[in-house]
Design a protein around this motif. Structure first.
Motif, short mmCIF file in Angstrom:
data_model
loop_
_atom_site.label_atom_id
_atom_site.label_comp_id
_atom_site.label_asym_id
_atom_site.label_seq_id
_atom_site.Cartn_x
_atom_site.Cartn_y
_atom_site.Cartn_z
N ILE A 154 47.55 43.49 44.03
CA ILE A 154 47.50 43.99 42.65
C ILE A 154 48.01 45.43 42.57
O ILE A 154 48.75 45.79 41.65
N ASN A 155 47.62 46.26 43.52
CA ASN A 155 47.96 47.68 43.46
C ASN A 155 49.47 47.92 43.51
O ASN A 155 50.00 48.78 42.80
N TYR A 204 45.45 34.44 31.05
CA TYR A 204 44.45 34.22 32.10
C TYR A 204 44.54 35.31 33.16
O TYR A 204 43.53 35.90 33.57
N PHE A 205 45.76 35.60 33.60
CA PHE A 205 45.95 36.60 34.65
C PHE A 205 45.60 38.00 34.16
O PHE A 205 44.91 38.77 34.85
N THR A 206 46.05 38.33 32.95
CA THR A 206 45.83 39.68 32.41
C THR A 206 44.37 39.93 32.07
O THR A 206 43.79 40.97 32.45
N ASP A 207 43.75 38.98 31.36
CA ASP A 207 42.38 39.20 30.87
C ASP A 207 41.32 38.81 31.89
O ASP A 207 40.42 39.59 32.21
N TYR A 208 41.42 37.58 32.40
CA TYR A 208 40.35 37.05 33.26
C TYR A 208 40.39 37.65 34.66
O TYR A 208 39.35 38.05 35.21
N VAL A 209 41.60 37.72 35.25
CA VAL A 209 41.70 38.21 36.63
C VAL A 209 41.73 39.73 36.69
O VAL A 209 40.88 40.36 37.31
N GLY A 258 41.59 42.00 34.03
CA GLY A 258 40.65 42.67 33.13
C GLY A 258 39.20 42.57 33.58
O GLY A 258 38.46 43.56 33.54
N ASN A 259 38.77 41.39 34.00
CA ASN A 259 37.36 41.18 34.37
C ASN A 259 37.12 41.12 35.88
O ASN A 259 36.01 40.82 36.32
N HIS A 260 38.18 41.36 36.66
CA HIS A 260 38.07 41.41 38.13
C HIS A 260 37.53 40.11 38.72
O HIS A 260 36.69 40.12 39.61
N ASN A 261 38.03 39.00 38.21
CA ASN A 261 37.63 37.69 38.74
C ASN A 261 38.69 37.17 39.71
O ASN A 261 39.84 37.60 39.70
#
Length: 218
Positions: free
Chosen positions: A158-159, A201-206, A208-211
């Protein structure tokens, strides 16, 4: 303490070190004859203490071809004296086992600068090589299984916004090493019908919410 006593004490310390070090220590003359061998070297090759002195280093070669190659190598380094380079050699022990030995060597000169021999540190590389061979074989079988099953995998950082793909996955997607391995590049590979859903899904769930990423998509 006199100079003689100091020298004697230093020699005793050196002898103790050479006798207890877990690696083989070997000295040879310019003809390849072993002039010194420590206990670890004897143990490595299965000989009693003192039996190795007087033997030639190619006496432990596993074939006539390797014996000749070692003789030629010794002649080369005597004549040209290149920078010492470690190498691996197959040796046959006294009881007939074949071991892989890593040889790290250097030159020995007398007080006038004349080459008089070589000193080597020898390590039994057999188990390490067997382990590396097993790992390579396991990796090869995994690739074969993935190819047959058409399964691939990738790892995304991600970084750095970079992902690394297995060769099988590249084949499935029809991409090569020049592809742009970013989140945007990944989304281009997603089917148009699923692209908007996967973006959210990738932007918000993964992100944004660190899932963890856990979703089936086209």
């Amino acid at each position: 303490m006199t100079d003689n006593n100091q020298q004697s004490e230093n020699e005793q310390k050196l002898t103790h070190l050479l006798n207890t070090i877990p690696h083989g220590i070997e000295e040879i003359d310019t003809n390849g004859v072993i002039t010194y061998s420590n206990p670890a070297h004897h143990h490595m090759l299965g000989y009693e203490i003192g039996e190795l002195v007087g033997k030639k280093i190619w006496d432990f070669a596993i074939s006539d071809r390797e014996k000749q190659a070692l003789q030629q190598y010794l002649a080369l380094i005597k004549q040209e004296q290149p920078s010492p380079t470690p190498f691996l050699a197959s040796n046959i022990t006294k009881d007939g086992r074949i071991i892989e030995v890593e040889v790290v060597w250097d030159y020995q000169y007398d007080s006038t600068g004349k080459l008089i021999g070589f000193i080597s540190v020898l390590s039994d590389f057999t188990n390490r090589k067997e382990t590396e061979d097993k790992v390579r074989d396991s990796e090869k079988r995994l690739i074969e299984a993935q190819t047959i099953a058409k399964l691939g995998h990738y790892v995304y950082d991600i970084n750095s916004d970079k992902w690394v793909s297995s060769d099988v996955l590249k084949q499935i997607f029809g991409i090569d090493e020049f592809y742009h391995y970013t989140a945007a590049g990944w989304l281009e590979l997603v089917h148009p019908d699923s692209r908007e859903i996967m973006t959210d899904y990738f932007t918000d769930y993964v992100l944004g919410n660190h899932n963890e990423f856990d979703k089936t998509y086209k």
